[in-house]
Write a protein that holds these residues in place. Structure first.
Motif, mmCIF file in Angstrom:
data_model
loop_
_atom_site.group_PDB
_atom_site.id
_atom_site.type_symbol
_atom_site.label_atom_id
_atom_site.label_comp_id
_atom_site.label_asym_id
_atom_site.label_seq_id
_atom_site.Cartn_x
_atom_site.Cartn_y
_atom_site.Cartn_z
ATOM 1 N N TYR A 18 1.192 -1.033 -0.657
ATOM 2 C CA TYR A 18 -0.062 -0.054 -0.094
ATOM 3 C C TYR A 18 0.610 0.793 -0.218
ATOM 4 O O TYR A 18 1.470 1.343 1.047
ATOM 5 C CB TYR A 18 -0.377 -0.387 1.416
ATOM 6 N N LEU A 46 1.025 5.627 0.889
ATOM 7 C CA LEU A 46 -0.037 5.783 1.999
ATOM 8 C C LEU A 46 0.121 7.608 1.664
ATOM 9 O O LEU A 46 1.552 7.683 2.014
ATOM 10 C CB LEU A 46 -0.527 5.956 3.590
ATOM 11 N N LYS A 91 -2.426 -0.666 -4.065
ATOM 12 C CA LYS A 91 -3.326 -0.276 -3.465
ATOM 13 C C LYS A 91 -3.041 1.068 -3.842
ATOM 14 O O LYS A 91 -1.710 1.238 -2.596
ATOM 15 C CB LYS A 91 -4.346 -0.262 -2.314
ATOM 16 N N LEU A 103 -3.774 4.864 -1.038
ATOM 17 C CA LEU A 103 -4.304 4.947 0.025
ATOM 18 C C LEU A 103 -4.458 6.911 0.179
ATOM 19 O O LEU A 103 -3.282 6.707 0.924
ATOM 20 C CB LEU A 103 -4.658 4.989 1.342
ATOM 21 N N ALA A 123 -6.384 7.654 -6.091
ATOM 22 C CA ALA A 123 -6.585 6.717 -5.014
ATOM 23 C C ALA A 123 -7.563 5.773 -4.935
ATOM 24 O O ALA A 123 -8.672 6.182 -5.700
ATOM 25 C CB ALA A 123 -7.052 7.734 -3.959
ATOM 26 N N ASP A 124 -7.204 5.071 -4.600
ATOM 27 C CA ASP A 124 -8.613 3.503 -4.075
ATOM 28 C C ASP A 124 -9.581 3.536 -3.304
ATOM 29 O O ASP A 124 -10.417 3.316 -2.901
ATOM 30 C CB ASP A 124 -7.790 2.425 -4.166
ATOM 31 N N LEU A 125 -8.748 4.416 -1.961
ATOM 32 C CA LEU A 125 -9.802 5.109 -0.892
ATOM 33 C C LEU A 125 -8.873 6.236 -1.078
ATOM 34 O O LEU A 125 -7.831 6.704 -0.687
ATOM 35 C CB LEU A 125 -8.715 4.397 0.542
#
Ligand code: ZN
Length: 241
Positions: free
Chosen positions: A3, A5, A30, A32, A55-57
């Motif tokens: 991930y 971030l 991913k 985030l 961004a995925d989240l």
């Protein structure tokens, strides 16, 4: 899973693009984002658009909320308030709608993501010392909680009988320990390093790395000057403070 971030973009498109270039080179599973897409900088809509694309989240931060009238602007300092007032005038309806739909906190597997604190995400408190951290360890279930908000990257580690903070750039996530990890800020670092900041968490290899990326600070400063943002905010980008 790997991930990437990042947090606290604050309308700084040059810093965001520099970080995203690095992230895309790393090919994480991913991406985030922990919130505060806007506020302070000169490119709110472009930053919202870029984050939205990649961004995925994405979580909401206090500046995102303030731009929608959802967080009290009187808690902001004078310069932050001026920047938010400018941002409110700039934000497109599309950007507003997008920001309004962002969640405050999410859990993915064994980790929690929140802009400010897991204890009370909408109070926008800061985790600034070990006492703040100790309190917040009680408010998430898994082994890790990633936060942003203070713009100061730091890793706080808790064991059964101890709690400490470290500024290491790379750590192993170990059994029997829990972590609150502040991933710093993309667009307005405040740890005296003006380079943009982001993190990479590998949930299989159990590692977390903090990364710094140089970007064209002069260009962002020039854009801020052109739109009349406060000199104090322009200067601080150069010092990372
Ligand atoms: Zn912020």
């Amino acid at each position: 899973m790997r991930y990437a971030l990042f947090s606290d973009v604050h309308s700084n498109l040059e810093a965001l693009n520099a970080v995203l270039e690095e992230i895309q080179r790393e090919k994480p599973d991913k991406i985030l984002c922990l919130g505060d897409l806007i506020g302070y900088g000169p490119n709110p809509n472009k930053c919202v658009q870029r984050v939205r694309e990649v961004a995925d989240l994405v979580l909401a931060g206090n500046h995102d909320y303030a731009s929608l009238g959802k967080a009290n602007i009187f808690n902001f300092n004078y310069y932050a308030r001026m920047a938010i007032e400018w941002t409110i005038k700039e934000l497109s309806e599309d950007s507003q709608k997008y920001l309004a739909a962002l969640p405050l906190m999410e859990e993915i597997g064994d980790f929690t993501l929140v802009h400010a604190t897991p204890k009370d995400p909408a109070e926008w408190d800061y985790i600034m010392n070990l006492d703040d951290a100790l309190e917040n360890f009680g408010y998430f279930k898994g082994q890790l909680c990633f936060v942003g908000h203070s713009h100061i990257p730091v890793i706080i580690v808790q064991t059964d009988d101890n709690c400490w903070a470290t500024r290491e750039m790379e750590i192993r996530i170990e059994e029997g320990k829990r972590y609150i990890i502040n991933i710093g800020s993309v667009g307005q670092p405040r740890d005296l390093d003006p380079r943009a900041c982001y993190g990479v968490f590998d949930s299989e290899r159990k590692t977390f790395q903090l990364k710094r990326v140089p970007y064209d600070i002069n260009l962002t400063q020039e854009k801020m000057r052109q739109v009349g943002l406060p000199e104090f905010l322009i200067d601080r980008l150069g010092y990372g403070q």
